[in-house]
Write a protein that holds these residues in place. Structure first.
Motif, PDB file in Angstrom:
ATOM      1  N   TYR A  57       0.842  -1.197   0.000  1.00 50.67           N
ATOM      2  CA  TYR A  57       0.000   0.000   0.000  1.00 50.67           C
ATOM      3  C   TYR A  57       0.876   1.247   0.000  1.00 50.67           C
ATOM      4  N   LEU A  58       0.660   2.107  -0.995  1.00 55.11           N
ATOM      5  CA  LEU A  58       1.402   3.355  -1.116  1.00 55.11           C
ATOM      6  C   LEU A  58       0.444   4.509  -0.862  1.00 55.11           C
ATOM      7  N   PRO A  59       0.584   5.226   0.257  1.00 57.95           N
ATOM      8  CA  PRO A  59      -0.340   6.318   0.587  1.00 57.95           C
ATOM      9  C   PRO A  59      -0.197   7.520  -0.357  1.00 57.95           C
ATOM     10  N   ASP A  60      -1.220   8.385  -0.354  1.00 58.77           N
ATOM     11  CA  ASP A  60      -1.167   9.658  -1.091  1.00 58.77           C
ATOM     12  C   ASP A  60       0.040  10.471  -0.630  1.00 58.77           C
ATOM     13  N   LYS A  61       0.647  11.200  -1.574  1.00 57.87           N
ATOM     14  CA  LYS A  61       1.735  12.108  -1.189  1.00 57.87           C
ATOM     15  C   LYS A  61       1.797  13.254  -2.188  1.00 57.87           C
ATOM     16  N   ILE A  74       3.573  17.711  -7.357  1.00 59.23           N
ATOM     17  CA  ILE A  74       3.514  16.378  -7.941  1.00 59.23           C
ATOM     18  C   ILE A  74       2.714  15.533  -6.964  1.00 59.23           C
ATOM     19  N   TRP A  75       1.619  14.960  -7.452  1.00 62.04           N
ATOM     20  CA  TRP A  75       0.734  14.169  -6.592  1.00 62.04           C
ATOM     21  C   TRP A  75       0.890  12.693  -6.935  1.00 62.04           C
ATOM     22  N   ILE A  76       1.363  11.917  -5.942  1.00 59.43           N
ATOM     23  CA  ILE A  76       1.392  10.469  -6.094  1.00 59.43           C
ATOM     24  C   ILE A  76       0.131   9.939  -5.445  1.00 59.43           C
ATOM     25  N   LYS A  77      -0.770   9.444  -6.262  1.00 60.52           N
ATOM     26  CA  LYS A  77      -2.060   8.978  -5.754  1.00 60.52           C
ATOM     27  C   LYS A  77      -1.893   7.640  -5.030  1.00 60.52           C
TER      28      LYS A  77
END
Length: 265
Positions: free
Chosen positions: A226-230, A241-244
């Motif tokens: 699981y990769l959280p929003d950042k 830059i948005w990593i969803k």
């Protein structure tokens, strides 16, 4: 005789009209992205070196830059994102992002107002400048279209290889973003997708920002991770830059729009 007199009269009228036209000097104009830049008091002019000089504050504001004046050191400092331009009154030497450079003219003071060469200020912030001598107009384009190289396509201003396994699309996501780049762990050539993502982001973002983005997204090595929003702010482009967040095999990286502000979320 009458015909000769008529011809002479016409010639005289033509010469008079030509003389009037020659005497008319069109006003010097500056256009930024198709909009004429208005100067309420002091007007731009062409200096002895053939360069268009404009009041510093007005051109800075139109380019989205901040300008400050240092009277003691006689210099004007322009800042936008990570770019910093320093012009010295009466000096051809100037500084751009800490590097010393030389131009063919100099900033100057006129009637207590700081005037700066439009071309050097605009180009310092990645704008394209052109000059039409016939209508005495300086054209400044702050959003030049990127040159497309063979084997690539342009996606939201980014140059994307045609053979990439990375998915690149223009995506507004409710006005938040301009482009989305998707890496998929199950798609062929994962390492190539990561490398393409890095190279694409470097076209507009600072290398330190890209390093931070890549370090974060590449934590996802397995589908179940699981990769959280950042959100990562890039000073060079002035964008986020948005990593969803990612629950599955895909990792979506958004290049956010200029109007998006994470503080409003």
């Amino acid at each position: 005789m009458k015909k000769i007199s008529l011809v002479l009269a016409i010639m005289c009228i033509f010469m008079m009209v030509t003389s009037v036209e020659a005497a008319i000097v069109l006003p010097l104009r500056v256009e930024v992205d198709g909009e004429r830049l208005d100067f309420p008091d002091e007007q731009p002019f062409i200096d002895a070196n053939g360069r268009t000089q404009t009041p510093a504050r007005f051109i800075a504001e139109k380019l989205g830059a901040n300008v400050t004046w240092n009277g003691k050191e006689q210099k004007a400092v322009f800042e936008k994102g990570s770019n910093k331009l320093v012009l010295y009154i009466g000096k051809k030497d100037y500084e751009l992002n800490g590097q010393k450079k030389t131009m063919d003219t100099a900033a100057l003071l006129k009637e207590g107002r700081t005037f700066v060469p439009a071309r050097y200020v605009a180009e310092a912030f990645d704008a394209v400048v052109s000059w039409d001598p016939e209508i005495r107009t300086v054209y400044i384009n702050t959003k030049p279209k990127p040159t497309k190289k063979e084997g690539t396509e342009i996606v939201a201003g980014f140059e994307v290889p045609l053979d990439t396994k990375l998915v690149a699309i223009e995506e507004d996501w409710g006005g938040i973003s301009e482009a989305c780049f998707e890496v998929n762990l199950l798609r062929a050539n994962l390492e190539g997708q990561w490398d393409d993502l890095r190279q694409i982001l470097l076209q507009k973002c600072d290398s330190s920002t890209v390093d931070e983005v890549m370090a974060y997204v590449m934590q996802k090595k397995e589908r179940e991770y699981y990769l959280p929003d950042k959100f990562i702010y890039d000073k060079k482009s002035g964008r986020y830059i948005w990593i969803k967040e990612s629950f599955m095999e895909d990792v979506n990286v958004f290049y956010c729009s200029a109007s998006f502000d994470i503080s409003e979320e």
